[in-house]
Motif scaffolding. Structure first.
Motif, mmCIF file in Angstrom:
data_model
loop_
_atom_site.group_PDB
_atom_site.id
_atom_site.type_symbol
_atom_site.label_atom_id
_atom_site.label_comp_id
_atom_site.label_asym_id
_atom_site.label_seq_id
_atom_site.Cartn_x
_atom_site.Cartn_y
_atom_site.Cartn_z
ATOM 1 N N VAL A 327 47.141 28.498 2.626
ATOM 2 C CA VAL A 327 46.148 29.562 2.779
ATOM 3 C C VAL A 327 46.205 30.501 1.583
ATOM 4 O O VAL A 327 45.161 30.879 1.014
ATOM 5 C CB VAL A 327 46.376 30.337 4.089
ATOM 6 N N ALA A 328 47.415 30.866 1.180
ATOM 7 C CA ALA A 328 47.568 31.759 0.023
ATOM 8 C C ALA A 328 47.021 31.117 -1.245
ATOM 9 O O ALA A 328 46.401 31.793 -2.078
ATOM 10 C CB ALA A 328 49.036 32.128 -0.158
ATOM 11 N N LEU A 329 47.245 29.810 -1.390
ATOM 12 C CA LEU A 329 46.736 29.113 -2.567
ATOM 13 C C LEU A 329 45.209 29.093 -2.557
ATOM 14 O O LEU A 329 44.574 29.301 -3.601
ATOM 15 C CB LEU A 329 47.286 27.686 -2.611
ATOM 16 N N ALA A 330 44.604 28.847 -1.407
ATOM 17 C CA ALA A 330 43.142 28.846 -1.312
ATOM 18 C C ALA A 330 42.580 30.221 -1.655
ATOM 19 O O ALA A 330 41.580 30.335 -2.391
ATOM 20 C CB ALA A 330 42.712 28.431 0.089
ATOM 21 N N GLU A 331 43.199 31.260 -1.142
ATOM 22 C CA GLU A 331 42.713 32.607 -1.424
ATOM 23 C C GLU A 331 42.868 32.949 -2.900
ATOM 24 O O GLU A 331 41.967 33.567 -3.505
ATOM 25 C CB GLU A 331 43.454 33.617 -0.543
ATOM 26 N N ALA A 332 43.991 32.543 -3.493
ATOM 27 C CA ALA A 332 44.194 32.786 -4.919
ATOM 28 C C ALA A 332 43.172 32.027 -5.757
ATOM 29 O O ALA A 332 42.683 32.522 -6.780
ATOM 30 C CB ALA A 332 45.613 32.386 -5.322
ATOM 31 N N MET A 333 42.841 30.809 -5.326
ATOM 32 C CA MET A 333 41.850 30.017 -6.048
ATOM 33 C C MET A 333 40.476 30.680 -5.981
ATOM 34 O O MET A 333 39.767 30.764 -7.002
ATOM 35 C CB MET A 333 41.783 28.606 -5.473
ATOM 36 N N LEU A 334 40.096 31.158 -4.819
ATOM 37 C CA LEU A 334 38.796 31.820 -4.687
ATOM 38 C C LEU A 334 38.736 33.081 -5.540
ATOM 39 O O LEU A 334 37.701 33.382 -6.153
ATOM 40 C CB LEU A 334 38.517 32.140 -3.220
ATOM 41 N N ASP A 335 39.840 33.814 -5.595
ATOM 42 C CA ASP A 335 39.895 34.988 -6.471
ATOM 43 C C ASP A 335 39.749 34.574 -7.934
ATOM 44 O O ASP A 335 39.051 35.242 -8.715
ATOM 45 C CB ASP A 335 41.217 35.738 -6.284
ATOM 46 N N ALA A 336 40.403 33.470 -8.312
ATOM 47 C CA ALA A 336 40.324 32.987 -9.692
ATOM 48 C C ALA A 336 38.910 32.516 -10.024
ATOM 49 O O ALA A 336 38.422 32.708 -11.152
ATOM 50 C CB ALA A 336 41.326 31.858 -9.911
ATOM 51 N N VAL A 337 38.241 31.890 -9.055
ATOM 52 C CA VAL A 337 36.849 31.476 -9.267
ATOM 53 C C VAL A 337 35.963 32.692 -9.493
ATOM 54 O O VAL A 337 35.123 32.710 -10.412
ATOM 55 C CB VAL A 337 36.347 30.646 -8.069
ATOM 56 N N ALA A 338 36.127 33.723 -8.675
ATOM 57 C CA ALA A 338 35.320 34.937 -8.826
ATOM 58 C C ALA A 338 35.578 35.585 -10.187
ATOM 59 O O ALA A 338 34.637 36.037 -10.855
ATOM 60 C CB ALA A 338 35.625 35.916 -7.694
#
Length: 348
Positions: A327-338
């Protein structure tokens, strides 16, 4: 992604402290699952670029033995052989990595990446560095590069798919990846894991009706021969994951590491260019149409229906089956995409 450069610096410092030593010849076994044909396989093109740089810049003291078409085993077997330093460089799919680092299922959060430029920016930046560190901590494998990415389309032999309602009851082949299984089931299909080397037969005989892959991978497997409809959903970004081990890296001299690092970076660039070139010249939607497949591009409203069902289902399976790290990795990825979208396009 700086992990290989940092390793190179450490090796160079070790060589300086230890004093001069005679370089020994090195054989690098590079393994991947695609055909040994650089005209149709971006993975093989990148492997050939890697081989050329290694061998020419080392004056033949370093040799690359490319083992294509899964001759070194399936995804899991190749990962194990890489950990044992029998394979020195493995071009893995996410399904192979997921068996050793389950949190990487987070990368396959549906519709996370808007385009290739943003995806490459994410994997080449701080997020990629963090991901490499996490993979190493869990598997003892070094992530060298993420390359040759492309977006998935959905194909089937039964009917045109315009919305999730059209997927009801379709038996869809997936990799044995929890995020893929959850996504297809949430869309109303029956997710069915099938090994890659059995997929053509499974589609031909009706064991499964459908599959999802980038178009160049459809072509590699000749899947266009056993499918009739394609939907350009672009729901996942599939890439090649280059991995190695410290057992290999720690035996390189500083100069050998310099050559190796250069070759990896060149292969990353070549793989991405080859994938885009193949799509533009050979394996785009025109390829599907020329082979009798009816192609449909969903509207933004239709794509939102897919996204609204698939993304929450995958986030749920990440939390329930894999854990907080995913979950933390997914959230970090979405932040990186933004962040990448703001940096590249000035998007809010």
């Amino acid at each position: 992604m700086k992990n290989i450069q940092n390793t190179a610096l450490a090796c160079a410092m070790g060589a300086l402290l230890a004093g001069p030593a005679a370089a020994q010849s090195v054989t690098i076994v590079l393994a991947h699952e695609e055909p040994a044909d650089a005209t149709t396989s971006a993975a093989h093109m990148s492997a050939m670029v890697f081989k050329d740089i290694i061998e020419t810049r080392s004056n033949g003291d370093m040799v690359v033995d490319i083992q294509a078409a899964s001759t070194m085993g399936n995804q899991r077997e190749r990962m194990e052989l890489t950990q044992a330093d029998i394979i020195q460089v493995n071009i893995a799919a996410i399904g192979g990595l997921a068996q050793f680092y389950p949190a990487i299922n987070a990368i396959d959060l549906p519709f996370a990446f808007p385009d290739e430029i943003v995806a490459d920016h994410v994997f080449d930046g701080p997020f990629g560095d963090m991901l490499a560190e996490n993979i190493y901590a869990t598997t003892d494998l070094r992530l060298l590069a993420v390359t040759a990415g492309d977006f998935y389309v959905f194909t089937n032999s039964t009917r045109e798919v315009r919305s999730p309602a059209d997927m009801d009851g379709l038996r869809v082949r997936t990799m044995s990846v929890p995020s893929h299984l959850a996504m297809m089931n949430a869309l109303g299909a029956a997710a069915t894991p099938v090994p890659w080397d059995e997929l053509y037969s499974a589609l031909e005989t009706g064991v499964v009706d459908a599959q999802h892959n980038p178009i160049p991978i459809v072509a590699v497997g000749n899947l266009q021969e056993v499918q009739r409809y394609a939907t350009v959903t672009n729901h996942l970004y599939g890439a090649d994951w280059w991995v190695t081990s410290d057992l290999f890296l720690n035996n390189l001299t500083a100069e050998q590491m310099r050559i190796f690092t250069n070759a990896v970076e060149a292969a990353r660039t070549a793989g991405r260019g080859a994938k885009m070139g193949l799509r533009a010249t050979q394996f785009g939607t025109a390829f599907l149409e020329e082979n009798g497949i009816q192609v449909y591009a969903p509207t933004p409203e239709e794509l939102s229906q897919f996204r609204d069902l698939a993304a929450p289902a995958v986030m749920s399976v990440l939390a329930d089956e894999i854990g907080d790290d995913a979950v933390a990795l997914a959230e970090a990825m979405l932040d990186a995409v933004a962040t990448a979208e703001r940096e590249i396009y000035g998007a809010d």
